[in-house]
Structure formats: C-alpha cells, structure tokens
Design a protein around this motif. Structure first.
Motif, PDB file in Angstrom:
ATOM      1  N   MET A   1       0.831  -1.187   0.000  1.00 57.93           N
ATOM      2  CA  MET A   1       0.000   0.000   0.000  1.00 57.93           C
ATOM      3  C   MET A   1       0.870   1.243   0.000  1.00 57.93           C
ATOM      4  O   MET A   1       1.894   1.275   0.647  1.00 57.93           O
ATOM      5  CB  MET A   1      -0.882   0.022   1.243  1.00 57.93           C
ATOM      6  CG  MET A   1      -2.226  -0.558   1.057  1.00 57.93           C
ATOM      7  SD  MET A   1      -3.218  -0.202   2.519  1.00 57.93           S
ATOM      8  CE  MET A   1      -4.488  -1.371   2.227  1.00 57.93           C
ATOM      9  N   GLY A   2       0.424   2.262  -0.663  1.00 59.62           N
ATOM     10  CA  GLY A   2       1.136   3.520  -0.673  1.00 59.62           C
ATOM     11  C   GLY A   2       0.458   4.555   0.190  1.00 59.62           C
ATOM     12  O   GLY A   2       0.442   5.724  -0.153  1.00 59.62           O
ATOM     13  N   LEU A   3      -0.091   4.161   1.310  1.00 61.27           N
ATOM     14  CA  LEU A   3      -0.870   5.057   2.157  1.00 61.27           C
ATOM     15  C   LEU A   3      -0.026   5.712   3.239  1.00 61.27           C
ATOM     16  O   LEU A   3      -0.503   5.949   4.343  1.00 61.27           O
ATOM     17  CB  LEU A   3      -2.027   4.270   2.799  1.00 61.27           C
ATOM     18  CG  LEU A   3      -3.062   3.743   1.819  1.00 61.27           C
ATOM     19  CD1 LEU A   3      -3.962   2.711   2.488  1.00 61.27           C
ATOM     20  CD2 LEU A   3      -3.884   4.882   1.261  1.00 61.27           C
ATOM     21  N   ASP A   4       1.215   6.067   2.926  1.00 57.04           N
ATOM     22  CA  ASP A   4       2.117   6.611   3.945  1.00 57.04           C
ATOM     23  C   ASP A   4       1.805   8.056   4.323  1.00 57.04           C
ATOM     24  O   ASP A   4       2.387   8.586   5.266  1.00 57.04           O
ATOM     25  CB  ASP A   4       3.571   6.465   3.513  1.00 57.04           C
ATOM     26  CG  ASP A   4       3.892   7.196   2.222  1.00 57.04           C
ATOM     27  OD1 ASP A   4       2.986   7.406   1.410  1.00 57.04           O
ATOM     28  OD2 ASP A   4       5.066   7.552   2.032  1.00 57.04           O
ATOM     29  N   LYS A   5       0.871   8.704   3.625  1.00 57.18           N
ATOM     30  CA  LYS A   5       0.472  10.065   3.978  1.00 57.18           C
ATOM     31  C   LYS A   5      -0.993  10.130   4.396  1.00 57.18           C
ATOM     32  O   LYS A   5      -1.579  11.204   4.487  1.00 57.18           O
ATOM     33  CB  LYS A   5       0.724  10.997   2.798  1.00 57.18           C
ATOM     34  CG  LYS A   5       2.204  11.139   2.502  1.00 57.18           C
ATOM     35  CD  LYS A   5       2.455  12.056   1.352  1.00 57.18           C
ATOM     36  CE  LYS A   5       3.951  12.112   1.114  1.00 57.18           C
ATOM     37  NZ  LYS A   5       4.296  12.425  -0.236  1.00 57.18           N
ATOM     38  N   TRP A   7      -3.580   9.020   7.451  1.00 57.99           N
ATOM     39  CA  TRP A   7      -3.563   8.687   8.874  1.00 57.99           C
ATOM     40  C   TRP A   7      -4.977   8.322   9.309  1.00 57.99           C
ATOM     41  O   TRP A   7      -5.951   8.845   8.776  1.00 57.99           O
ATOM     42  CB  TRP A   7      -3.060   9.881   9.680  1.00 57.99           C
ATOM     43  CG  TRP A   7      -1.664  10.264   9.324  1.00 57.99           C
ATOM     44  CD1 TRP A   7      -1.271  11.026   8.259  1.00 57.99           C
ATOM     45  CD2 TRP A   7      -0.474   9.894   9.996  1.00 57.99           C
ATOM     46  NE1 TRP A   7       0.097  11.150   8.238  1.00 57.99           N
ATOM     47  CE2 TRP A   7       0.612  10.463   9.293  1.00 57.99           C
ATOM     48  CE3 TRP A   7      -0.212   9.131  11.129  1.00 57.99           C
ATOM     49  CZ2 TRP A   7       1.924  10.293   9.693  1.00 57.99           C
ATOM     50  CZ3 TRP A   7       1.104   8.970  11.527  1.00 57.99           C
ATOM     51  CH2 TRP A   7       2.159   9.549  10.814  1.00 57.99           C
ATOM     52  N   ARG A  17      -0.626   5.608  11.114  1.00 57.10           N
ATOM     53  CA  ARG A  17      -0.392   5.715   9.673  1.00 57.10           C
ATOM     54  C   ARG A  17      -1.026   4.519   8.967  1.00 57.10           C
ATOM     55  O   ARG A  17      -0.812   3.373   9.349  1.00 57.10           O
ATOM     56  CB  ARG A  17       1.107   5.791   9.390  1.00 57.10           C
ATOM     57  CG  ARG A  17       1.404   6.631   8.160  1.00 57.10           C
ATOM     58  CD  ARG A  17       2.855   6.892   7.992  1.00 57.10           C
ATOM     59  NE  ARG A  17       3.504   5.687   7.524  1.00 57.10           N
ATOM     60  CZ  ARG A  17       4.808   5.479   7.582  1.00 57.10           C
ATOM     61  NH1 ARG A  17       5.601   6.395   8.089  1.00 57.10           N
ATOM     62  NH2 ARG A  17       5.326   4.367   7.137  1.00 57.10           N
ATOM     63  N   ALA A  18      -1.818   4.781   7.953  1.00 60.51           N
ATOM     64  CA  ALA A  18      -2.628   3.750   7.303  1.00 60.51           C
ATOM     65  C   ALA A  18      -1.801   2.656   6.647  1.00 60.51           C
ATOM     66  O   ALA A  18      -2.245   1.510   6.571  1.00 60.51           O
ATOM     67  CB  ALA A  18      -3.566   4.394   6.281  1.00 60.51           C
ATOM     68  N   ASP A  19      -0.591   2.970   6.188  1.00 59.75           N
ATOM     69  CA  ASP A  19       0.205   1.920   5.538  1.00 59.75           C
ATOM     70  C   ASP A  19       0.764   0.912   6.540  1.00 59.75           C
ATOM     71  O   ASP A  19       1.328  -0.104   6.146  1.00 59.75           O
ATOM     72  CB  ASP A  19       1.323   2.519   4.683  1.00 59.75           C
ATOM     73  CG  ASP A  19       2.393   3.222   5.488  1.00 59.75           C
ATOM     74  OD1 ASP A  19       2.118   3.642   6.636  1.00 59.75           O
ATOM     75  OD2 ASP A  19       3.515   3.374   4.981  1.00 59.75           O
ATOM     76  N   GLN A  20       0.577   1.137   7.826  1.00 59.12           N
ATOM     77  CA  GLN A  20       1.012   0.199   8.854  1.00 59.12           C
ATOM     78  C   GLN A  20      -0.068  -0.817   9.211  1.00 59.12           C
ATOM     79  O   GLN A  20       0.185  -1.784   9.922  1.00 59.12           O
ATOM     80  CB  GLN A  20       1.431   0.958  10.124  1.00 59.12           C
ATOM     81  CG  GLN A  20       2.599   1.892   9.918  1.00 59.12           C
ATOM     82  CD  GLN A  20       3.868   1.149   9.558  1.00 59.12           C
ATOM     83  OE1 GLN A  20       4.250   0.184  10.206  1.00 59.12           O
ATOM     84  NE2 GLN A  20       4.518   1.588   8.496  1.00 59.12           N
ATOM     85  N   LEU A  85      -9.806   2.690   2.273  1.00 55.62           N
ATOM     86  CA  LEU A  85      -8.350   2.665   2.130  1.00 55.62           C
ATOM     87  C   LEU A  85      -7.950   2.324   0.697  1.00 55.62           C
ATOM     88  O   LEU A  85      -7.018   2.916   0.149  1.00 55.62           O
ATOM     89  CB  LEU A  85      -7.729   1.669   3.105  1.00 55.62           C
ATOM     90  CG  LEU A  85      -7.788   2.067   4.584  1.00 55.62           C
ATOM     91  CD1 LEU A  85      -7.344   0.908   5.464  1.00 55.62           C
ATOM     92  CD2 LEU A  85      -6.963   3.311   4.853  1.00 55.62           C
ATOM     93  N   ASP A  89      -5.761   4.816  -1.901  1.00 55.24           N
ATOM     94  CA  ASP A  89      -4.418   4.353  -2.250  1.00 55.24           C
ATOM     95  C   ASP A  89      -4.055   4.819  -3.659  1.00 55.24           C
ATOM     96  O   ASP A  89      -4.021   4.045  -4.613  1.00 55.24           O
ATOM     97  CB  ASP A  89      -4.343   2.842  -2.144  1.00 55.24           C
ATOM     98  CG  ASP A  89      -2.924   2.323  -2.266  1.00 55.24           C
ATOM     99  OD1 ASP A  89      -1.981   3.143  -2.258  1.00 55.24           O
ATOM    100  OD2 ASP A  89      -2.753   1.099  -2.373  1.00 55.24           O
TER     101      ASP A  89
END
Length: 125
Positions: A1-5, A7, A17-20, A85, A89
């Motif tokens: 996933m590229g959801l590092d920005k 939350w 953080r969503a990518d976790q 999510l 993404d």
C-alpha cells in the motif's frame, strides 16, 4: 500500500499511519458485572509489541489499536474501512480518516490535507 500520507484517528492512541495497518477486526469486550459488553473496531498494526513477563522472558504479540467503540456489532465497518483505504491508495493522497460511532454502526470521514490553507500550521485547531 502507498498510504504513507494517510492517517487514521484512533479512539485513544492518537493517529495511526494507514500503511502500517495489516488487519481490521471487530470483537466484543468481556461482560462485567453491571456493565454490558461493548464492540470494538480494531486495526492490527504491522509491528510486534513486546513486554517483559518477569525473569528473562519477553512476550511478543501483535499490536491492536482501537478505532471505534459501539454498543452493537459493527458488522460492516472493517469492510467499509478497507474499501475506503483502497480508494485512497493513489499517488498524492494525504489526510486523516476519522471513524465515528453512530447508532447505525461506524462511519468514516476523510479530511484531505489538500484542503488545508497555505501558510502557518497550528496544533491548536
């Protein structure tokens, strides 16, 4: 996933953080005398949590963060958050997902950082 920005607001632990996130579940708390059980919507995080158990032992377990608490089972909430999510993404998406317990279950709102105005940033609202 590229959801590092992106939350996710947790119930009491701040932002996650969503990518976790590697899992979404709902489960009931145990019933206590005089207190009805509650349903929790949890996110499982991709990091192990450890604690000492006396002596030289160290217990490692998965880490859960509660996103919402409801009186009734939020049967569709894990799937609804997973769909959100997946939609978010995309390159350049950044913001905060806020879960809200309602009488119909759990609803999710997304506030994009792109909606923020340029200039100074304050943590006071």
């Amino acid at each position: 996933m590229g959801l590092d920005k992106v939350w996710i607001q947790t119930l009491s632990d701040g932002l996650l953080r969503a990518d976790q996130v590697v899992g979404l579940t709902s489960h009931a708390t145990p019933s206590l005398p005089g207190k009805a059980p509650r349903w929790l919507l949890d996110a499982t995080v991709a990091v192990a949590a450890g604690s000492g158990a006396g002596g030289n032992t160290w217990d490692i377990g998965i880490l859960h963060r509660t996103l919402a608490q409801t009186a009734d089972e939020p049967t569709e909430a894990p799937e609804a958050l997973a769909r959100l999510l997946a939609r978010l993404d995309q390159p350049g998406v950044a913001g905060i997902i806020t879960p809200s317990a309602t009488r119909h279950g759990v609803e999710f709102s997304f506030t994009s950082f792109a909606e923020d105005t340029a200039g100074s940033v304050s943590g006071t609202g």
